[in-house]
Design an enzyme around this catalytic site. Sequence first.
Site, PDB file in Angstrom:
ATOM      1  N   GLU A  46     -33.195  34.188  50.235  1.00 22.47           N
ATOM      2  CA  GLU A  46     -34.449  33.446  50.372  1.00 22.47           C
ATOM      3  C   GLU A  46     -34.592  33.021  51.824  1.00 22.47           C
ATOM      4  OE1 GLU A  46     -36.971  33.006  48.468  1.00 22.47           O
ATOM      5  OE2 GLU A  46     -35.977  34.004  46.795  1.00 22.47           O
TER       6      GLU A  46
ATOM      7  N   THR B 298     -35.212  44.921  55.628  1.00 22.76           N
ATOM      8  CA  THR B 298     -36.477  44.457  55.067  1.00 22.76           C
ATOM      9  C   THR B 298     -36.683  45.082  53.695  1.00 22.76           C
ATOM     10  OG1 THR B 298     -38.892  44.416  55.366  1.00 22.76           O
ATOM     11  CG2 THR B 298     -37.735  46.297  56.310  1.00 22.76           C
TER      12      THR B 298
ATOM     13  N   GLY C 132     -50.555  43.691  54.850  1.00 22.38           N
ATOM     14  CA  GLY C 132     -50.690  42.250  55.053  1.00 22.38           C
ATOM     15  C   GLY C 132     -52.079  41.844  55.512  1.00 22.38           C
ATOM     16  N   TYR C 133     -52.126  41.098  56.606  1.00 18.40           N
ATOM     17  CA  TYR C 133     -53.387  40.550  57.112  1.00 18.40           C
ATOM     18  C   TYR C 133     -54.086  41.488  58.103  1.00 18.40           C
ATOM     19  CZ  TYR C 133     -51.297  36.330  55.117  1.00 18.40           C
ATOM     20  OH  TYR C 133     -50.716  35.425  54.254  1.00 18.40           O
ATOM     21  N   ASP C 134     -53.596  42.727  58.237  1.00 20.76           N
ATOM     22  CA  ASP C 134     -54.177  43.647  59.218  1.00 20.76           C
ATOM     23  C   ASP C 134     -55.705  43.803  59.090  1.00 20.76           C
ATOM     24  OD1 ASP C 134     -51.887  44.181  60.645  1.00 20.76           O
ATOM     25  OD2 ASP C 134     -51.381  46.010  59.553  1.00 20.76           O
TER      26      ASP C 134
ATOM     27  N   ASN D 141     -39.839  45.111  52.610  1.00 24.51           N
ATOM     28  CA  ASN D 141     -41.259  45.438  52.732  1.00 24.51           C
ATOM     29  C   ASN D 141     -41.341  46.861  53.299  1.00 24.51           C
ATOM     30  OD1 ASN D 141     -43.821  45.827  53.909  1.00 24.51           O
ATOM     31  ND2 ASN D 141     -44.116  43.633  54.194  1.00 24.51           N
TER      32      ASN D 141
ATOM     33  N   ASP E 191     -38.707  38.892  61.219  1.00 27.02           N
ATOM     34  CA  ASP E 191     -39.463  37.867  60.511  1.00 27.02           C
ATOM     35  C   ASP E 191     -40.742  37.644  61.297  1.00 27.02           C
ATOM     36  OD1 ASP E 191     -39.267  36.206  58.063  1.00 27.02           O
ATOM     37  OD2 ASP E 191     -39.780  34.616  59.477  1.00 27.02           O
TER      38      ASP E 191
HETATM   39  P1  ITT Z   1     -39.083  41.124  54.431  1.00 27.79           P
HETATM   40  O1  ITT Z   1     -38.776  39.653  54.503  1.00 27.79           O
HETATM   41  O2  ITT Z   1     -38.398  41.816  53.306  1.00 27.79           O
HETATM   42  O3  ITT Z   1     -38.924  41.804  55.754  1.00 27.79           O
HETATM   43  P2  ITT Z   1     -41.815  40.200  54.150  1.00 27.79           P
HETATM   44  O4  ITT Z   1     -43.118  40.885  53.968  1.00 27.79           O
HETATM   45  O5  ITT Z   1     -41.489  39.061  53.215  1.00 27.79           O
HETATM   46  O6  ITT Z   1     -40.659  41.300  54.069  1.00 27.79           O
HETATM   47  P3  ITT Z   1     -41.814  38.311  56.307  1.00 27.79           P
HETATM   48  O7  ITT Z   1     -41.045  37.308  55.553  1.00 27.79           O
HETATM   49  O8  ITT Z   1     -41.487  38.534  57.755  1.00 27.79           O
HETATM   50  O9  ITT Z   1     -41.699  39.743  55.653  1.00 27.79           O
HETATM   51  O10 ITT Z   1     -43.335  37.939  56.144  1.00 27.79           O
HETATM   52  C1  ITT Z   1     -44.245  38.421  57.039  1.00 27.79           C
HETATM   53  C2  ITT Z   1     -45.624  38.374  56.415  1.00 27.79           C
HETATM   54  O11 ITT Z   1     -46.551  38.166  57.488  1.00 27.79           O
HETATM   55  C3  ITT Z   1     -45.971  39.698  55.786  1.00 27.79           C
HETATM   56  O12 ITT Z   1     -45.652  39.734  54.399  1.00 27.79           O
HETATM   57  C4  ITT Z   1     -47.461  39.804  56.057  1.00 27.79           C
HETATM   58  O13 ITT Z   1     -48.162  39.079  55.104  1.00 27.79           O
HETATM   59  C5  ITT Z   1     -47.583  39.099  57.409  1.00 27.79           C
HETATM   60  N1  ITT Z   1     -47.427  40.071  58.506  1.00 27.79           N
HETATM   61  C6  ITT Z   1     -46.368  40.200  59.349  1.00 27.79           C
HETATM   62  N2  ITT Z   1     -46.549  41.223  60.180  1.00 27.79           N
HETATM   63  C7  ITT Z   1     -47.729  41.762  59.863  1.00 27.79           C
HETATM   64  C8  ITT Z   1     -48.461  42.861  60.357  1.00 27.79           C
HETATM   65  O14 ITT Z   1     -48.007  43.645  61.315  1.00 27.79           O
HETATM   66  N3  ITT Z   1     -49.632  43.108  59.801  1.00 27.79           N
HETATM   67  C9  ITT Z   1     -50.123  42.355  58.812  1.00 27.79           C
HETATM   68  N4  ITT Z   1     -49.493  41.321  58.263  1.00 27.79           N
HETATM   69  C10 ITT Z   1     -48.293  41.016  58.792  1.00 27.79           C
END
Ligand code: ITT
Length: 246
Positions: free
Chosen positions: A92, A59, A205-207, A61, A121
Site C-alpha cells: 500500500e 508497477t 489516467g488524466y491524460d 499499472n 510514483d
Molecule cells: P502503480 O502504483 O502500480 O505504479 P498506479 O496507477 O497506482 O500504479 P501511482 O500510484 O503512481 O500509480 O498513481 C498515479 C496516478 O496518477 C495514476 O493512476 C493516474 O491516475 C495519474 N497519472 C500519473 N501519471 C499519469 C500520466 O502520465 N497520465 C495520466 N495520468 C497519470
Amino acid sequence: MPSASSPSNRRQGERRRSPRPPPPLTRSGDASDPIAPAKPALEPRSVQHAPRPRLVLATLNRAKARELAGLLGDTPYELHALAELPGAALPEETGDTYRANALLKARAAARLTGACALADDSGIEVAALGGAPGVHSARFGGPGLDDAARCALLLDALRGVPPEARAARFRCVVALVDPEGREHTAEGFVDGVITDAPRGTNGFGYDPLFLYPPLGRTFAELSPEEKARVDHRGRAVRAARHFLTG
Ligand code: ITT
C-alpha cells in the site's frame, strides 16, 4: 518466489494483480510477455553476448509499464514488468510523498525478485484544488472508480472555474533500488491546463484532461513518442538515466 494466493489469504497492505496466469518473470523473450524483447535464435558461440542485467518495472499499472518500457528500451537492461510475475504484489502507498511511495514500490520489487527495480510514483496537482489530488491521484474519489470516472469527478470539482485558473502539473518521481540496497531517485514535472471536457483516446489516467499548451493538444491526443518527449515520466526517467548507464 511466492505463489499466487487468493484474496482471502492475501497479506494486509498489499495490492495484487492477477488478471490471468502470467509467465514467470525469468522467462524472457516469450511472446506472451508484452515488454520483453523477442528471444533471438541461438547465436554461434563467438557472437554470444553476456546476459544483460534484469530491471524490473515495479508497477501494476500496465499503461505506465508500457510508457516506462518505451523510455528504457535503449538501456543495457532486460526489462521485465512486475505485473507479469505470478503473485505480483506491491505494498500500500502509505507515504506522504511521491518519493516515499516510489521507494516503497521499488524496494518491494527488488526484494521480491532479487533484481534491480524501478518504480514510478506520480500524480496530477490542480492549482484550483490546492494541489489535489496530487500523491492521491490513483485513489481520487475512492476505490472502485476507473480512469473515466476519476476524470469526470475532476471536471465536476472544477465546474465554473475559468480557463485561466485551471492550471495543473503532472509530477513523477522515479526510484531505483538494486538488490544490494543502493537507492536513487529523480523527479520530473510538466505544466498544463485542465480542459472542460475529455479530449483524445491515447495514454491513461488524466491524460484526456491535460492540455499541454506548447502543442495545443491534450496528452491523450499525443502519440506515445510525443508524450514521452515532454511529460513528467520522460523527464524523471531521463534525469535517472545516469544511475542506470553508469
Ligand atoms: P502503480 O502504483 O502500480 O505504479 P498506479 O496507477 O497506482 O500504479 P501511482 O500510484 O503512481 O500509480 O498513481 C498515479 C496516478 O496518477 C495514476 O493512476 C493516474 O491516475 C495519474 N497519472 C500519473 N501519471 C499519469 C500520466 O502520465 N497520465 C495520466 N495520468 C497519470
